[in-house]
Design an enzyme around this catalytic site. Structure first.
Site, PDB file in Angstrom:
ATOM      1  NE  ARG A 181      15.099  46.771 -61.376  1.00  0.00           N
ATOM      2  CZ  ARG A 181      14.415  47.895 -61.095  1.00  0.00           C
ATOM      3  NH1 ARG A 181      14.198  48.250 -59.843  1.00  0.00           N
ATOM      4  NH2 ARG A 181      13.925  48.639 -62.073  1.00  0.00           N
ATOM      5  CG  HIS A 206       9.733  46.867 -56.500  1.00  0.00           C
ATOM      6  ND1 HIS A 206      10.415  46.116 -57.420  1.00  0.00           N
ATOM      7  CD2 HIS A 206      10.060  48.155 -56.774  1.00  0.00           C
ATOM      8  CE1 HIS A 206      11.117  46.910 -58.222  1.00  0.00           C
ATOM      9  NE2 HIS A 206      10.908  48.162 -57.835  1.00  0.00           N
TER      10      HIS A 206
HETATM   11  P1  NAP Z   1      21.332  56.556 -62.108  1.00  0.00           P
HETATM   12  O1  NAP Z   1      21.013  58.007 -62.009  1.00  0.00           O
HETATM   13  O2  NAP Z   1      21.650  55.986 -63.434  1.00  0.00           O
HETATM   14  O3  NAP Z   1      22.535  56.287 -61.087  1.00  0.00           O
HETATM   15  C1  NAP Z   1      23.265  55.098 -61.090  1.00  0.00           C
HETATM   16  C2  NAP Z   1      24.479  55.267 -60.212  1.00  0.00           C
HETATM   17  O4  NAP Z   1      25.146  54.010 -60.104  1.00  0.00           O
HETATM   18  C3  NAP Z   1      25.499  56.259 -60.782  1.00  0.00           C
HETATM   19  O5  NAP Z   1      26.068  57.031 -59.747  1.00  0.00           O
HETATM   20  C4  NAP Z   1      26.544  55.335 -61.400  1.00  0.00           C
HETATM   21  O6  NAP Z   1      27.861  55.889 -61.431  1.00  0.00           O
HETATM   22  C5  NAP Z   1      26.520  54.188 -60.436  1.00  0.00           C
HETATM   23  N1  NAP Z   1      27.069  52.970 -61.034  1.00  0.00           N
HETATM   24  C6  NAP Z   1      26.607  52.278 -62.108  1.00  0.00           C
HETATM   25  N2  NAP Z   1      27.379  51.226 -62.371  1.00  0.00           N
HETATM   26  C7  NAP Z   1      28.369  51.249 -61.453  1.00  0.00           C
HETATM   27  C8  NAP Z   1      29.489  50.434 -61.205  1.00  0.00           C
HETATM   28  N3  NAP Z   1      29.778  49.362 -61.966  1.00  0.00           N
HETATM   29  N4  NAP Z   1      30.305  50.746 -60.181  1.00  0.00           N
HETATM   30  C9  NAP Z   1      30.058  51.831 -59.409  1.00  0.00           C
HETATM   31  N5  NAP Z   1      28.990  52.655 -59.587  1.00  0.00           N
HETATM   32  C10 NAP Z   1      28.177  52.361 -60.606  1.00  0.00           C
HETATM   33  O7  NAP Z   1      20.112  55.693 -61.517  1.00  0.00           O
HETATM   34  P2  NAP Z   1      18.991  56.137 -60.468  1.00  0.00           P
HETATM   35  O8  NAP Z   1      17.914  56.891 -61.133  1.00  0.00           O
HETATM   36  O9  NAP Z   1      19.659  56.739 -59.290  1.00  0.00           O
HETATM   37  O10 NAP Z   1      18.376  54.694 -60.099  1.00  0.00           O
HETATM   38  C11 NAP Z   1      19.180  53.668 -59.540  1.00  0.00           C
HETATM   39  C12 NAP Z   1      18.425  52.358 -59.512  1.00  0.00           C
HETATM   40  O11 NAP Z   1      17.418  52.381 -58.511  1.00  0.00           O
HETATM   41  C13 NAP Z   1      17.639  52.014 -60.778  1.00  0.00           C
HETATM   42  O12 NAP Z   1      18.469  51.481 -61.767  1.00  0.00           O
HETATM   43  C14 NAP Z   1      16.614  51.013 -60.275  1.00  0.00           C
HETATM   44  O13 NAP Z   1      17.118  49.706 -60.395  1.00  0.00           O
HETATM   45  C15 NAP Z   1      16.466  51.353 -58.795  1.00  0.00           C
HETATM   46  N6  NAP Z   1      15.118  51.847 -58.471  1.00  0.00           N
HETATM   47  C16 NAP Z   1      14.378  51.169 -57.564  1.00  0.00           C
HETATM   48  C17 NAP Z   1      13.123  51.634 -57.221  1.00  0.00           C
HETATM   49  C18 NAP Z   1      12.285  50.925 -56.197  1.00  0.00           C
HETATM   50  O14 NAP Z   1      11.124  51.263 -56.025  1.00  0.00           O
HETATM   51  N7  NAP Z   1      12.819  49.982 -55.465  1.00  0.00           N
HETATM   52  C19 NAP Z   1      12.618  52.801 -57.813  1.00  0.00           C
HETATM   53  C20 NAP Z   1      13.410  53.468 -58.728  1.00  0.00           C
HETATM   54  C21 NAP Z   1      14.671  52.991 -59.058  1.00  0.00           C
HETATM   55  P3  NAP Z   1      28.184  57.175 -62.367  1.00  0.00           P
HETATM   56  O15 NAP Z   1      27.435  58.332 -61.724  1.00  0.00           O
HETATM   57  O16 NAP Z   1      29.636  57.325 -62.241  1.00  0.00           O
HETATM   58  O17 NAP Z   1      27.661  56.841 -63.729  1.00  0.00           O
HETATM   59  C1  GLV Z   2      11.362  50.836 -60.088  1.00  0.00           C
HETATM   60  O1  GLV Z   2      11.859  49.891 -59.577  1.00  0.00           O
HETATM   61  C2  GLV Z   2      11.989  51.633 -61.084  1.00  0.00           C
HETATM   62  O2  GLV Z   2      13.011  51.201 -61.635  1.00  0.00           O
HETATM   63  O3  GLV Z   2      11.457  52.709 -61.390  1.00  0.00           O
END
Ligand code: NAP
Ligand code: GLV
Length: 306
Positions: A221, A269
């Protein structure tokens, strides 16, 4: 069962058709103000009015992985909030980040510039061991990205809230190990959710801890990054460049310095897009499980914020 579809900026027809096909017997309708009460909602950036009118919702299914915008709203009190759990995003994210790392490491932009002016020249190959990569966030997307990077034999580090063990990845956990993680990294990949704890996490004092010649890849983000601090560290030479897919304001305003900065590559994005068919299949499966009282993956912890 009634399902309300309320996704801003998304063409509803193919989603409605797909959800109806995946959930025969369910009434799936595009939400309109004053619509009758639904059991579940499929949403992206809905207006507050939607939730104000639908306090009875049992399930709220976000058609993205990040729920930071959704959690700013007042949500129905009993609803289980569910985000997309991969649904084809992790392979896209691995492609994007590996591309960004390799493009930087192999100096492909410089080669491209030389070729454009008819110059046939070689650059000294960089040492892989001089490019340790730190992945912030080792969830669904971050773990896949970290594993993919190990295939190219870079030293790979990861940082998460809880302790992880991932083959080939040196894992750091919690705020206590954040500085050590940064100091061990030259390339920083951000795949954290945006929460109160991670807002502005990439700023002057944290990015300064990266190894000299650092490179930032932000695919999570825009509000994780303090834009001015990135520019300061690029100008001072501590950072060599950045590839950014997400921004505080999207679309990126025309006057923003990132557009023309020679050390910054931007994309709109697009690093991991929501894939409609896979997302519909996942959401339909989870609605069935929720109705049957079975546990589902990807439920959002509202107190944690992700
Ligand atoms: P997720 O499965 O919820 O993984 C989040 C990770 O961040 C987990 O490993 C979590 O630790 C860690 N985390 C959260 N808060 C933390 C903190 N304070 N300190 C250290 N580590 C922390 O999420 P995801 O599905 O991988 O997605 C991640 C993010 O990618 C989304 O929230 C979104 O903003 C972004 N995204 C972007 C796009 C794009 O097109 N640019 C697309 C999809 C997603 P734990 O494992 O220990 O809980
Ligand atoms: C895109 O940014 C998503 O959070 O899926």
């Amino acid at each position: 069962m009634k399902i309300a579809f309320c996704c801003t900026g998304t063409k509803p027809e193919p989603w409605i058709e797909g959800l109806r096909a995946a959930l025969p017997g369910a009434a799936v309708e595009v939400w309109q103000a004053g619509a009758r009460a639904a059991d579940h909602a499929v949403v992206w950036a809905p207006p507050q009015q939607f939730f104000d009118e639908q306090p009875q919702l049992k399930g709220v299914f976000n058609i993205g992985a990040g729920v930071d915008a959704l959690l700013k709203l007042k949500l129905p009190p009993k609803a289980t909030v569910v985000r997309l759990d991969d649904a084809g995003m992790s392979v896209q994210m691995a492609e994007y980040v590996c591309h960004a790392v390799i493009r930087h490491f192999r100096e492909f932009d410089a080669y491209e510039a030389d070729i454009r002016v008819g110059k046939w020249s070689y650059r000294k190959p960089a040492e892989r061991s001089d490019f340790p990569i730190g992945v912030m966030g080792l969830g669904v997307l971050g773990e896949r990205v970290a594993r993919a990077l190990t295939q190219f034999e870079f030293p790979v580090m990861g940082w998460s809230r809880s302790v992880k063990q991932i083959s080939g990845v040196r894992c750091f956990a919690s705020a206590a190990q954040f500085d050590d993680f940064l100091a061990a990294s030259r390339v920083l990949v951000n795949l954290l959710p945006l929460t109160a704890e991670t807002l502005n996490i990439m700023r002057l004092d944290t990015l300064s801890k990266l190894q000299p010649g650092g490179y930032v890849i932000n695919v999570a983000r825009g509000a994780h990054l303090v834009d001015e601090d990135l520019l300061t560290l690029l100008d001072s030479g501590h950072l060599a460049g950045a590839m950014l897919d997400v921004f505080r304001t999207e679309p990126l305003p025309p006057v923003h310095p990132f557009w023309q900065h020679p050390k910054i590559t931007i994309t709109p994005h697009t690093s991991a897009r929501t894939l409609r068919d896979q997302s519909i299949a996942q959401i339909a499966g989870k609605i069935r499980s929720l109705e049957a009282g079975q546990p589902i993956a990807g439920t959002v912890d509202l107190t944690r914020g992700y």
